[in-house]
Design an enzyme around this catalytic site. Structure first.
Site, PDB file in Angstrom:
ATOM      1  N   ASP A  65       4.095  -2.066 -11.066  1.00  0.00           N
ATOM      2  CA  ASP A  65       5.086  -2.663 -11.962  1.00  0.00           C
ATOM      3  C   ASP A  65       6.444  -2.270 -11.392  1.00  0.00           C
ATOM      4  O   ASP A  65       6.852  -1.118 -11.479  1.00  0.00           O
ATOM      5  CB  ASP A  65       4.886  -2.098 -13.373  1.00  0.00           C
ATOM      6  N   TRP A  92       6.071   2.685 -20.108  1.00  0.00           N
ATOM      7  CA  TRP A  92       5.546   1.407 -19.615  1.00  0.00           C
ATOM      8  C   TRP A  92       4.166   1.595 -18.994  1.00  0.00           C
ATOM      9  O   TRP A  92       3.307   0.720 -19.122  1.00  0.00           O
ATOM     10  CB  TRP A  92       6.528   0.738 -18.650  1.00  0.00           C
ATOM     11  N   LYS A 112      16.266  -7.556 -14.798  1.00  0.00           N
ATOM     12  CA  LYS A 112      17.086  -6.416 -14.357  1.00  0.00           C
ATOM     13  C   LYS A 112      17.793  -6.805 -13.054  1.00  0.00           C
ATOM     14  O   LYS A 112      18.946  -7.193 -13.078  1.00  0.00           O
ATOM     15  CB  LYS A 112      16.253  -5.150 -14.206  1.00  0.00           C
TER      16      LYS A 112
HETATM   17  C1  PLP Z   1       9.134  -0.872 -16.003  1.00  0.00           C
HETATM   18  C2  PLP Z   1       9.001  -1.914 -17.074  1.00  0.00           C
HETATM   19  N1  PLP Z   1       7.818  -2.510 -17.242  1.00  0.00           N
HETATM   20  C3  PLP Z   1       7.636  -3.452 -18.195  1.00  0.00           C
HETATM   21  C4  PLP Z   1       8.663  -3.830 -19.033  1.00  0.00           C
HETATM   22  C5  PLP Z   1       8.420  -4.880 -20.073  1.00  0.00           C
HETATM   23  O1  PLP Z   1       8.978  -6.048 -19.625  1.00  0.00           O
HETATM   24  P1  PLP Z   1       9.034  -7.396 -20.495  1.00  0.00           P
HETATM   25  O2  PLP Z   1      10.002  -7.157 -21.584  1.00  0.00           O
HETATM   26  O3  PLP Z   1       9.477  -8.401 -19.471  1.00  0.00           O
HETATM   27  O4  PLP Z   1       7.661  -7.672 -20.989  1.00  0.00           O
HETATM   28  C6  PLP Z   1       9.923  -3.248 -18.874  1.00  0.00           C
HETATM   29  C7  PLP Z   1      11.048  -3.654 -19.746  1.00  0.00           C
HETATM   30  O5  PLP Z   1      12.086  -3.088 -19.777  1.00  0.00           O
HETATM   31  C8  PLP Z   1      10.088  -2.254 -17.872  1.00  0.00           C
HETATM   32  O6  PLP Z   1      11.274  -1.664 -17.705  1.00  0.00           O
END
Ligand code: PLP
Length: 365
Positions: free
Chosen positions: A176, A106, A200
């Site tokens: 994040d 991520w 989550k």
């Molecule tokens: C730490 C983290 N950041 C970003 C995301 C991406 O999120 P989204 O699917 O809401 O764009 C996730 C998805 O699992 C994640 O775990």
């Protein structure tokens, strides 16, 4: 009609388990929300009934996370992934740089998006060790005058989590927190911006929470589309356009539940106990199970591990599924096993899974 009592042992990484009491309340209110004769989904987002839901969710989040008055809480769409672009669009000014701490997939995605907008660099990276740890705080490099420093507080795929955060002084710290927000108390004042997809610990997918320091809004770039400016949403209490009303309602109910079960201190204690059940099995297994994360970087939300051989792992995952444990496969990009033990996953589910692990080892040693 009451919900069926059958509930899976849901270890999905997101969307993931929601508290049963929240689901039951949503079910009871589905057809006629507070005497309106409509479901929340059918209310106008400009109605008083909806505005109450919306504002209550904002104030509950402020209360639970002790968010100072110098911050705005925003409810956006586009997932955490859109934040990867909105952050540099708004805050990466020409002539400035932004540091990204690389701790997993991520962070990599956030970095790649930011690169499209300006000058970004790796403030630290643990890629060499296959992202099995969080860097030492002292090894995180950033420069006075940087636009911001970005990190991922919990690495959902690799199963690592920051325990402390760097003190960045005048450099805005952006996190994040998609996969560990609301799992423990945090000092919001350390951060200029926190963002999290809701799916989550906060509720269903479709809502992205942004907690942003108000002074940052004033420093943002202006030559960007209206919908992608944080200030648009801040000025309009996240009601500039139609928000994801049902998701926000569910988020509000999840926050009420979090308060009822004792708030973040007791949630954190419970999460520690749940994760420990599984880490303990890994640690005494003599290498039958091996944890991916180094012990001091272990995540209390996503527990990642492998088995001695790929064949055994396949068998383990198949058997886990047969016994009703859902979502234990590691992320498709890295394989292995992953147990996501978010807030709404009951202690009993982790206990049952830890017993399954012990039994599987006995049967295959
Ligand atoms: C730490 C983290 N950041 C970003 C995301 C991406 O999120 P989204 O699917 O809401 O764009 C996730 C998805 O699992 C994640 O775990």
């Amino acid at each position: 009609m009451k919900l069926q009592t059958h509930r899976a042992f849901n270890f999905n990484a997101g969307p993931s388990a929601l508290p049963i009491s929240v689901l039951e309340k949503a079910q009871a209110q589905l057809i006629d929300f507070r005497g309106t004769g409509m479901s929340v989904m059918e209310l106008s987002h400009r109605s008083i009934a909806y505005e109450e839901v919306h504002n209550q969710a904002i104030s509950s989040l402020k209360e639970l996370l002790s968010i100072p008055d110098t911050y705005e809480v925003l409810f956006l769409q586009g997932g955490a992934s859109l934040q990867f672009s909105m952050i540099p669009m708004n805050f990466l000014q020409i002539g400035k740089k932004a540091g990204y701490v690389m701790t997993g997939s991520w962070s990599e995605k956030a970095f790649s998006e930011a690169k499209l907008f300006g000058d970004v660099y790796h403030a630290a990276s643990t890629k060499e060790g296959n992202y099995s740890r969080i860097p030492n705080i002292d090894d995180v490099q950033y420069h006075t005058g940087d636009a911001y420093l970005h990190l991922t507080s919990n690495n959902t795929i690799f199963g690592t989590q920051w325990k402390d955060f760097p003190e960045t002084g005048d450099v805005p710290l952006i996190a994040d927190m998609s996969s560990d927000i609301l799992s423990k108390p945090i000092d919001v004042s350390k951060f200029a911006l926190i963002y999290a997809g809701a799916q989550k610990n906060l509720g269903p997918s479709g809502v992205t929470v942004v907690i942003i320091r108000k002074d940052l809004l004033e420093q943002a770039n202006t030559n960007i589309p209206t919908m992608l400016k944080y200030s648009t949403h801040a000025k309009n209490n996240s009601l500039y356009n139609t928000p994801p009303t049902f998701g926000i309602y569910m988020l509000g109910e999840v926050l009420n539940w979090a308060r009822e079960i004792g708030g973040l201190t007791s949630i954190a204690e419970q999460n520690d106990k749940k994760a420990k059940l599984i880490y303990d099995v890994i640690d005494v297994s003599n290498g039958f199970y091996s944890g991916h994360a180094e012990p001091d970087s272990r995540s209390f939300m996503n527990i990642t591990f492998t088995l001695k051989t790929k064949d055994l792992e396949k068998k383990f995952l198949e058997q886990a599924k047969q016994e009703g444990f859902i979502g234990v496969n590691g992320h498709r990009s890295i394989g292995g096993c992953r147990v996501s033990a978010y807030n709404a996953v009951p202690f009993e589910a982790c206990k049952a899974f830890s017993e399954f692990m012990i039994q599987f080892q006995k049967d295959h040693n």
